[in-house]
Scaffold this motif. Structure first.
Motif, mmCIF file in Angstrom:
data_model
loop_
_atom_site.group_PDB
_atom_site.id
_atom_site.type_symbol
_atom_site.label_atom_id
_atom_site.label_comp_id
_atom_site.label_asym_id
_atom_site.label_seq_id
_atom_site.Cartn_x
_atom_site.Cartn_y
_atom_site.Cartn_z
ATOM 1 N N HIS B 37 0.831 -1.205 0.000
ATOM 2 C CA HIS B 37 0.000 0.000 0.000
ATOM 3 C C HIS B 37 0.873 1.266 0.000
ATOM 4 O O HIS B 37 0.595 2.228 -0.711
ATOM 5 N N GLY B 38 1.924 1.256 0.782
ATOM 6 C CA GLY B 38 2.866 2.389 0.770
ATOM 7 C C GLY B 38 2.492 3.507 1.719
ATOM 8 O O GLY B 38 3.303 3.945 2.513
ATOM 9 N N GLY B 39 1.263 3.966 1.600
ATOM 10 C CA GLY B 39 0.717 4.937 2.546
ATOM 11 C C GLY B 39 1.516 6.213 2.732
ATOM 12 O O GLY B 39 1.493 6.803 3.806
ATOM 13 N N GLY B 40 2.223 6.642 1.710
ATOM 14 C CA GLY B 40 3.008 7.863 1.866
ATOM 15 C C GLY B 40 4.235 7.633 2.722
ATOM 16 O O GLY B 40 4.849 8.569 3.219
ATOM 17 N N VAL B 41 4.578 6.391 2.928
ATOM 18 C CA VAL B 41 5.745 6.060 3.750
ATOM 19 C C VAL B 41 6.772 5.272 2.931
ATOM 20 O O VAL B 41 7.948 5.598 2.923
ATOM 21 N N VAL B 42 6.297 4.244 2.237
ATOM 22 C CA VAL B 42 7.213 3.408 1.446
ATOM 23 C C VAL B 42 7.312 4.003 0.049
ATOM 24 O O VAL B 42 6.301 4.132 -0.636
ATOM 25 N N TYR B 324 -6.216 1.422 6.195
ATOM 26 C CA TYR B 324 -7.655 1.334 6.482
ATOM 27 C C TYR B 324 -8.397 2.559 5.951
ATOM 28 O O TYR B 324 -9.519 2.457 5.455
ATOM 29 N N THR B 325 -7.738 3.730 6.038
ATOM 30 C CA THR B 325 -8.362 4.961 5.531
ATOM 31 C C THR B 325 -8.672 4.827 4.045
ATOM 32 O O THR B 325 -9.776 5.125 3.598
ATOM 33 N N CYS B 326 -7.658 4.351 3.309
ATOM 34 C CA CYS B 326 -7.833 4.257 1.857
ATOM 35 C C CYS B 326 -8.840 3.170 1.480
ATOM 36 O O CYS B 326 -9.399 3.195 0.384
ATOM 37 N N ARG B 327 -9.085 2.237 2.375
ATOM 38 C CA ARG B 327 -10.113 1.217 2.115
ATOM 39 C C ARG B 327 -11.466 1.625 2.686
ATOM 40 O O ARG B 327 -12.447 0.883 2.566
ATOM 41 N N GLY B 328 -11.506 2.773 3.368
ATOM 42 C CA GLY B 328 -12.758 3.235 3.945
ATOM 43 C C GLY B 328 -13.205 2.406 5.145
ATOM 44 O O GLY B 328 -14.380 2.398 5.497
ATOM 45 N N ASP B 329 -12.250 1.732 5.778
ATOM 46 C CA ASP B 329 -12.576 0.936 6.964
ATOM 47 C C ASP B 329 -12.439 1.846 8.188
ATOM 48 O O ASP B 329 -11.480 1.756 8.964
ATOM 49 N N TRP B 330 -13.423 2.731 8.365
ATOM 50 C CA TRP B 330 -13.298 3.828 9.331
ATOM 51 C C TRP B 330 -13.212 3.366 10.791
ATOM 52 O O TRP B 330 -12.391 3.924 11.546
ATOM 53 N N PRO B 331 -14.010 2.375 11.212
ATOM 54 C CA PRO B 331 -13.871 1.951 12.624
ATOM 55 C C PRO B 331 -12.439 1.509 12.951
ATOM 56 O O PRO B 331 -11.922 1.813 14.021
ATOM 57 N N ARG B 332 -11.817 0.811 12.009
ATOM 58 C CA ARG B 332 -10.436 0.368 12.264
ATOM 59 C C ARG B 332 -9.449 1.531 12.278
ATOM 60 O O ARG B 332 -8.425 1.477 12.949
ATOM 61 N N VAL B 333 -9.749 2.571 11.505
ATOM 62 C CA VAL B 333 -8.876 3.757 11.529
ATOM 63 C C VAL B 333 -8.896 4.348 12.934
ATOM 64 O O VAL B 333 -7.836 4.651 13.520
ATOM 65 N N ILE B 334 -10.117 4.483 13.488
ATOM 66 C CA ILE B 334 -10.235 5.074 14.832
ATOM 67 C C ILE B 334 -9.519 4.185 15.855
ATOM 68 O O ILE B 334 -8.765 4.677 16.705
ATOM 69 N N ASP B 388 8.139 14.551 6.866
ATOM 70 C CA ASP B 388 6.729 14.702 7.213
ATOM 71 C C ASP B 388 5.956 15.320 6.070
ATOM 72 O O ASP B 388 4.877 14.877 5.713
ATOM 73 N N ALA B 389 6.548 16.369 5.493
ATOM 74 C CA ALA B 389 5.843 17.071 4.426
ATOM 75 C C ALA B 389 5.597 16.150 3.240
ATOM 76 O O ALA B 389 4.572 16.236 2.578
ATOM 77 N N ALA B 390 6.541 15.257 2.987
ATOM 78 C CA ALA B 390 6.371 14.337 1.866
ATOM 79 C C ALA B 390 5.165 13.442 2.102
ATOM 80 O O ALA B 390 4.358 13.211 1.203
ATOM 81 N N GLY B 391 5.002 12.968 3.319
ATOM 82 C CA GLY B 391 3.858 12.114 3.640
ATOM 83 C C GLY B 391 2.550 12.877 3.639
ATOM 84 O O GLY B 391 1.491 12.306 3.415
ATOM 85 N N VAL B 392 2.623 14.178 3.883
ATOM 86 C CA VAL B 392 1.416 14.998 3.965
ATOM 87 C C VAL B 392 0.635 14.974 2.654
ATOM 88 O O VAL B 392 -0.590 14.895 2.659
ATOM 89 N N HIS B 393 1.339 15.026 1.539
ATOM 90 C CA HIS B 393 0.642 15.006 0.245
ATOM 91 C C HIS B 393 -0.246 13.771 0.146
ATOM 92 O O HIS B 393 -1.364 13.829 -0.346
ATOM 93 N N TRP B 394 0.270 12.660 0.578
ATOM 94 C CA TRP B 394 -0.493 11.409 0.500
ATOM 95 C C TRP B 394 -1.723 11.474 1.407
ATOM 96 O O TRP B 394 -2.803 11.028 1.036
ATOM 97 N N LYS B 395 -1.548 12.038 2.608
ATOM 98 C CA LYS B 395 -2.661 12.100 3.566
ATOM 99 C C LYS B 395 -3.713 13.114 3.124
ATOM 100 O O LYS B 395 -4.883 12.979 3.436
ATOM 101 N N ARG B 396 -3.239 14.157 2.438
ATOM 102 C CA ARG B 396 -4.157 15.248 2.119
ATOM 103 C C ARG B 396 -5.190 14.900 1.057
ATOM 104 O O ARG B 396 -6.288 15.413 1.077
ATOM 105 N N PHE B 397 -4.814 14.068 0.101
ATOM 106 C CA PHE B 397 -5.702 13.964 -1.060
ATOM 107 C C PHE B 397 -7.093 13.446 -0.688
ATOM 108 O O PHE B 397 -8.088 13.881 -1.261
ATOM 109 N N GLY B 398 -7.141 12.564 0.296
ATOM 110 C CA GLY B 398 -8.449 12.044 0.714
ATOM 111 C C GLY B 398 -9.290 13.128 1.345
ATOM 112 O O GLY B 398 -10.497 13.240 1.078
ATOM 113 N N THR B 399 -8.668 13.947 2.173
ATOM 114 C CA THR B 399 -9.398 15.037 2.830
ATOM 115 C C THR B 399 -9.907 16.024 1.785
ATOM 116 O O THR B 399 -11.057 16.463 1.839
ATOM 117 N N TYR B 400 -9.041 16.349 0.843
ATOM 118 C CA TYR B 400 -9.454 17.274 -0.206
ATOM 119 C C TYR B 400 -10.615 16.702 -1.021
ATOM 120 O O TYR B 400 -11.524 17.436 -1.416
#
Lengths: 486, 619
Positions: B37-42, B324-334, B388-400
């Protein structure tokens, strides 16, 4: 026993080969229907003028069928016949080359037959293209990269050289070289790779931002970052721009291209190759104006460039973009130059933005024969590649010399997407330009024929071995330049 | 006799148990799907396409075939058990071939050391880093070393010829595996078989062949050629873009030659001083043998456990939450966020999960909060060079995307594509955005690329067919949804002005909730009250608890009653407010004195946040 077995195998192989050879792919279609509708092929290689030395125009037939048969023919020579069970038509190189060579200036026809589910053959209206008399330069150089929004390139980026007569592509320089992580604009002198400038960006100590210069095949590093550059036809100097070009991003979602840029401050300077010095003159570095996109006339007597009034003070430059970003309109200017005395003349306006209907002028290019001035115009700013509104326009410089008026006209080949990064072949008969017409933000190079009257013909996308290549290619090709040799 | 049987049985049993546990650990605990998955990390996970051109490109350069096979096998990590199986098999083969090489060197006693490679791989996988390419590269080298010694056995005159033939094959197939092959052959021949000339030639060839082929013929130069053959690609790029855990990759790659060298080098010295005593294997009794096996086993499993224990990193949790976020598995994200509740990126993901589960207006203060967390503003991360900033791009797109900022999402996705490579998740989202924007030609290219992947091709083909039959995609529910919430105002080029976003996309419940959350964080009580009528537009059956608390606070401070447009503050919230005030009054209004008592029952309330703010959040 073993010998007999071996002998049997050899005989079997020979027999099978004979059967295979006798069953070649020539078939006879005696009965067929003739639908009225035109058949679509992809890429759209129809009604274009094609270079006589171009690689085979492989294509896919956009029709579902059991089998496909294509006959490619012209006035002279043996037709090429291709039978295929898939819609992809790959044209053999040698017969293609021969056919084109024997039919310069003639029409080239594609007869396309398809066999439908009921085994009935259909022959569609013939597709025709014209083979030009004049060759295109054999090589095309371009930069390939993701349509990225960052200056920190980690994906593939490099300058590549494509042989237009076949499908060979070779790397000139890319970021697999460990010390380089970005390569920028490349500029050649008179379509000759022996005189070249190439911008390189690296954060490794000892490399940093630099310009690589090849002069008479000798490589040297200039410790300055060249912006948009143009070689004087003599090869003795190059003019380049100094720019301050921050990138910013549009939030408005109905805009296809997210990226945008404004030239906040700029000037033109020139580098004298023999003296290894950089010089400027006040006419090209007006503090109140933004000078950009220099290009030399073919005789080296005039430097053409774009220039716009600077609408902001240095204080407001901190805010990005400045609120006047979409009001910046560039004029097309020129200035005379005497290379022997290193003396610059007075500025002249070739075409003002106002005369051009309020559009902004960018990327001027002049044909090597000195006749045609080809440029882009877009709604605002200096960078047409990121604006859908950008189209190609042309001025007949010979006519302008006679009438004293620089009349411009829009080219019929423009699409509703951005056209930009145009340049000429060494014989002035071909242009290559970047367009987003077929693949959205993934800009691809297109080739168009320009006849002696300045008429520009329907372009064809740079052919690839796999006709579906661009359908999944996530790279942009910018800016394309035609070269005489490798 | 018994000792011999014990030796024969113990080793296979031990290694079988070890690798069975290795497999189960990778499958059920380390979860290689996260690395895929990578998640903005790998950032160095390879793309793979089922495409003739992609294959052909790999045939054109030394090492391309190994890279192609590695990229293919790595795709199997998408399926948890299959990935674990592939990774375990590779580790097992590395163990077997290392063991075999030690036997060639008459170092059978180093059986335990053959597990070093797999244990390093355990560390690598536990830390969710991708070094599978190095593992495969090492394996290929080891296989060729074993091949060489098997073929060259009893063929003293032909050894160089055999080496050269294998070199040509390996250099083409394995590329960077070649120098390692040469180095191991050199050590074995030079130190263990006492063929110093032959060994030296091998060492020379290990350096000369890549230099001649790449340095001279392909024009890479000596410096670049040398670096290209290291286990990780040396990079002139910023640190955040480089491989994670380069030391692990180096250790994995060089551990076998290093061990051989340690045991081989002293032999030269011994030879020089004329000491040539043959070592004799000591025979242990059955009890001692059993004890030795037990100790060996304990050491092995102990070091494996220790390496896992000390390799734990919070980044695994962030990666898991992102997965889990990218799969929409929200309870597991929490659930995952609760394990790392002070991480900025984690809270940002938790906020999204709370929104998607309808709990943002109720539970957002179960996590520390700030405006930076809510919108992941770039100021907090500094320049793009930081990790951190590099990972932020990955995290942001879902919020946007939730907020209808399609262009901003596209910008973040494009940056992520540049940083993390052609990941199917990124391509999918870019295709969706371009389809929603009506930029069909661009969308088709992303879909075309996806259609050549192993696991997302059918999704892409469905959309390509849809485009063919309905180019406007009016009938696609998701496209319609995105078009409804799409932000169409080119405002101040600042995607973080949440009020502007909401003003321009009133149909979007996410932007409403994020706007209300920002008012809570900015303590703008009046703005919350002003927007209460809008709850009806989004079919809220009641006022979310945190808004209720804000309303009560407003009433308390302004001493005014308020009109709530048909809504009312619940009895439970009234009671909670009164309880809060009672505790505060008991402490005579001394906020500091009341804090610990209030924290017990009210730390998740807006009242507590309003008075004390949030605990410190870590980047």
């Amino acid at each position: 026993m073993r010998k007999n077995y071996l002998l049997f195998l050899i005989v079997l192989l020979v027999a099978l080969s004979a059967v295979y050879i006798s069953c070649d792919n020539t078939i006879t279609i005696e009965e067929y229907t003739r639908p009225d509708r035109k058949i679509k092929i992809h890429p759209d290689y129809t009604e274009a003028v094609i270079p006589p030395n171009i690689a085979p125009l492989n294509f896919r037939i956009m029709e579902d069928a059991r089998r496909y048969f294509v006959k490619i023919h012209s006035i002279n020579g043996k037709p090429i016949t291709i039978f295929s069970k898939t819609a992809t038509i790959r044209i053999p190189q040698r017969p293609w080359k021969k056919l084109l060579n024997e039919n310069k200036g003639q029409q080239l026809f594609f007869d396309i037959y398809i066999q439908d589910e009921s085994s009935q053959w259909q022959l569609f209206p013939t597709i025709s293209n014209k083979i030009a008399n004049e060759d295109i330069d054999s090589f095309l150089v371009y930069r390939k990269m993701h349509p990225t929004d960052t200056f920190y390139f980690d994906g593939p980026i490099g300058i590549f050289q494509r042989n237009l007569e076949n499908f060979n592509e070779t790397t000139i320089i890319d970021n697999s070289f460990n010390s380089i992580y970005c390569v920028n604009c490349h500029t050649f002198c008179k379509n000759d790779p022996g005189t070249m400038l190439l911008g390189v960006r690296s954060i490794t100590e000892g490399y940093s931002n630099a310009t690589l210069m090849i002069d008479d095949d000798k490589l040297s590093k200039i410790g300055a970052k060249f912006g948009y550059s143009s070689w004087h036809p003599s090869g003795r100097l190059a003019v380049y721009s100094l720019n301050h070009l921050p990138m910013y991003f549009h939030i408005m979602s109905d805009r296809n291209e997210v990226r945008d840029t404004t030239d906040l401050d700029s000037a033109l300077v020139y580098y004298l190759v023999d003296d290894q010095v950089v010089k400027t003159v006040p006419q090209l570095s007006d503090k109140q104006r933004l000078e950009n996109w220099p290009v030399w006339g073919s005789d080296g007597r005039y430097l053409y460039f774009c220039s716009a009034p600077k609408l902001w003070s240095d204080d407001t430059m901190r805010r990005l973009p400045p609120k006047e970003y979409d009001q910046v309109k560039y004029d097309l200017m020129r200035i005379s130059y005497d290379i022997e005395q290193d003396k610059w003349g007075e500025l002249e306006t070739v075409l003002s933005s106002e005369e051009a209907g309020g559009l902004s002028i960018a990327m001027p290019k002049i044909s090597p024969d000195g006749r045609w001035l080809l440029f882009c115009m877009c709604e605002y700013g200096f960078f047409p590649a990121w604006q859908d509104s950008s189209d190609l326009y042309m001025i007949d410089l010979k006519e302008a010399q006679q009438t004293g008026k620089f009349e411009h006209r829009s080219l019929k080949i423009n699409s509703d997407q951005s056209e930009s990064w145009q340049s000429f072949s060494s014989n002035s008969r071909w242009i290559v330009f970047s367009s987003k017409r077929d693949y959205g933000i993934f800009t691809k190079p297109y080739l168009s024929y320009v006849d002696t009257s300045g008429k520009v013909y329907k372009p064809l996308v740079l052919p690839q071995k796999d006709p579906d290549f661009y359908d999944h290619c996530l790279l942009t090709y910018n800016p394309p330049n035609l070269l005489l040799n490798r | 006799m018994k000792t011999s049987i014990l030796n024969k049985v113990a080793n296979p049993i031990r290694s079988s148990v070890f690798f069975a546990l290795f497999f189960l650990y990778l499958w059920l605990k380390a979860d290689l799907r996260l690395i895929h998955h990578g998640g903005g990390v790998v950032k160095n996970f390879p793309p793979f396409y089922l495409d003739w051109n992609f294959f052909r490109e790999h045939l054109l350069y030394p090492g391309g075939i190994a890279e192609y096979v590695t990229a293919f096998l790595a795709q199997l990590w998408y399926i948890g058990w299959a990935g674990a199986f592939v990774a375990t098999l590779t580790a097992w083969l590395i163990f077997l071939y290392t063991d075999r090489i030690f036997k060639f060197a008459n170092l059978a006693c180093l059986h335990l050391a053959s597990f070093t490679g797999p244990i390093i791989l355990l560390v690598v996988y536990t830390r969710n880093t991708y070094h599978f390419d190095t593992a495969v590269s090492l394996l290929v080298s080891l296989v060729f070393v074993v091949l060489y010694f098997n073929i060259a056995q009893n063929r003293d005159k032909n050894r160089l010829g055999i080496f050269l033939i294998l070199s040509v094959i390996l250099y083409y197939i394995g590329g960077r595996s070649y120098p390692l092959f040469g180095i191991i052959c050199f050590i074995l021949e030079f130190f263990f078989y006492r063929r110093s000339k032959l060994g030296s030639i091998y060492l020379l060839l290990a350096c000369a062949v890549p230099y001649a082929a790449e340095g001279i013929i392909l024009g890479f130069g000596a410096h670049d050629t040398f670096l290209r053959h290291l286990p990780i690609k040396h990079s002139s790029q910023p640190m955040y873009l480089r491989h994670q855990m380069p030391i692990a990759a180096f250790a994995l790659y060089f551990i076998t030659p290093a061990i051989l060298l340690v045991f081989g080098a002293p032999r030269i010295k011994i030879r020089r001083i004329g000491f040539n005593k043959k070592s004799t294997a000591r025979n242990f009794g059955p009890a001692a043998s059993t004890a030795l096996e037990v100790i060996t086993t304990v050491i092995l499993f102990g070091s494996a456990w220790l390496s896992i224990f000390f390799s734990y990193s919070p980044r695994s949790l962030i990666l898991k939450a992102d997965y889990y976020t990218c799969r929409g598995d929200w309870p597991r994200v929490i659930q995952t966020a609760q394990q790392l509740p002070k991480s900025l990126l984690m809270i940002h993901m938790a906020n999204r999960a709370l929104y998607h589960t309808g709990r943002l207006g109720y539970d957002m203060f179960t996590f520390p909060q700030s405006m930076d967390v809510l919108m992941l503003s770039s100021e907090v991360f500094g320049p793009l060079e930081s990790a951190d900033a590099a990972g932020v791009h990955w995290k942001r797109f879902g919020t946007y995307l939730d907020l209808g900022l399609l262009n901003s999402a596209q910008h973040s996705l494009t940056n992520s594509l540049e940083m993390y490579g052609q990941r199917p998740l990124l391509l999918k989202n870019l295709a969706m955005i371009n389809m929603a924007k009506g930029n069909i030609n661009s969308a088709k290219v992303y879909l075309g690329s996806l259609s050549k992947t192993l696991f997302h091709n059918s999704w892409a083909e469905v959309y390509l067919d849809k485009i063919d039959s309905d180019p406007s995609l009016e009938n696609d529910v998701e496209i319609r949804r995105l078009r409804n919430i799409m932000y169409n105002k080119d405002s101040d080029f600042n995607a973080e002005k949440i009020e502007d976003i909401f003003a321009n996309s009133r149909r979007n419940r996410a932007s409403f909730e994020y706007m209300m959350s920002s008012y809570l964080l900015l303590q703008e009580l009046e703005s919350i009250l002003k927007n209460i009528p809008l709850l009806k537009d989004y079919d809220y059956p009641e006022i979310p608890r945190l808004y209720e608390e804000a309303i009560l606070l407003y009433m308390f401070q302004s001493k005014k009653s308020v009109y709530l447009h048909g809504y009312k503050v619940s009895e439970a919230t009234h009671k909670r407010f009164n309880d809060y005030m009672t505790i505060l009054t008991r402490h005579k209004g001394d906020k500091r004195a009341a804090q610990s008592e209030l924290a017990k029952d009210f730390s998740d309330s807006y009242l507590y946040f309003y008075m004390y703010g949030s605990p410190r959040i870590i980047k």
